[in-house]
Design a protein around this motif. Sequence first.
Motif, PDB file in Angstrom:
ATOM      1  N   UNK A  23      33.431  36.162  30.741  1.00  0.00           N
ATOM      2  CA  UNK A  23      32.655  34.921  30.784  1.00  0.00           C
ATOM      3  C   UNK A  23      31.310  35.125  31.461  1.00  0.00           C
ATOM      4  N   UNK A  24      31.282  36.006  32.429  1.00  0.00           N
ATOM      5  CA  UNK A  24      30.058  36.444  33.082  1.00  0.00           C
ATOM      6  C   UNK A  24      30.354  37.800  33.679  1.00  0.00           C
ATOM      7  N   UNK A  25      29.370  38.597  34.018  1.00  0.00           N
ATOM      8  CA  UNK A  25      29.648  39.951  34.518  1.00  0.00           C
ATOM      9  C   UNK A  25      30.646  39.952  35.681  1.00  0.00           C
ATOM     10  N   UNK A  26      31.769  40.594  35.468  1.00  0.00           N
ATOM     11  CA  UNK A  26      32.790  40.712  36.493  1.00  0.00           C
ATOM     12  C   UNK A  26      33.830  39.609  36.485  1.00  0.00           C
ATOM     13  N   UNK A  27      33.623  38.561  35.670  1.00  0.00           N
ATOM     14  CA  UNK A  27      34.615  37.475  35.588  1.00  0.00           C
ATOM     15  C   UNK A  27      35.269  37.519  34.217  1.00  0.00           C
ATOM     16  N   UNK A  28      36.536  37.903  34.217  1.00  0.00           N
ATOM     17  CA  UNK A  28      37.257  38.113  32.966  1.00  0.00           C
ATOM     18  C   UNK A  28      38.154  36.915  32.695  1.00  0.00           C
TER      19      UNK A  28
END
Length: 203
Positions: free
Chosen positions: A90-95
């Motif tokens: 969804x955003x860098x580092x948030x899966x």
Amino acid sequence: MFDRPDVPTKTDASWMFVSREDRAALLGHGIVVLADGIQRRKRWVLLAARDRDAAQTRGRAVFGPRVDVTVHAEGPRRLEPLICDGYMEREPGRLQLRYATTRSQHLDDVLVEETDLVVVVYATVCTPTYNVEPEVTEGPVHVYLAAPLGDRLVIDGVTGRAVPFKDVYAELAEEFGLEVGGCDEEVDPFDDGPTAYPPRDTP
């Protein structure tokens, strides 16, 4: 609908006969009344307890020989592995991970281990040992990685296989003619996962 096909499907109060006093007394001995009712003029009660023999003996003492007493499980709920249906970053580092559960289940935990090449996820679900609702709904759960996903492969530890990429927002946009902008939180009414798991400390 029920784990046992030989028990009645009606669960309204008129079919139940175990009193609150008996339920409390049994629970005080670690015995849970999962369900009770009447079928073909025969009363039955379904119990859960770690000590099955003791629960069977106490249940028969409480309800008498004319009641069919069955110790169905060790407890009212159990933990089971749950397959991951999809992922997207969804955003860098948030899966965002997608899991399908019923209303009677809830996600217990999502374990995450990562290397430079892969991210491995492993989920467990808490589910009733009796009367699991059949209707399944897929929903999001978020985990936070130690670093952006990049080109790493996401592996489901339950199956050992790669988790498929799944962009439900693009699918909804195509189906309903919506304009859902990827990671734009303001236009993301579907991204309401109940649990977010932070990255685990690494030595």
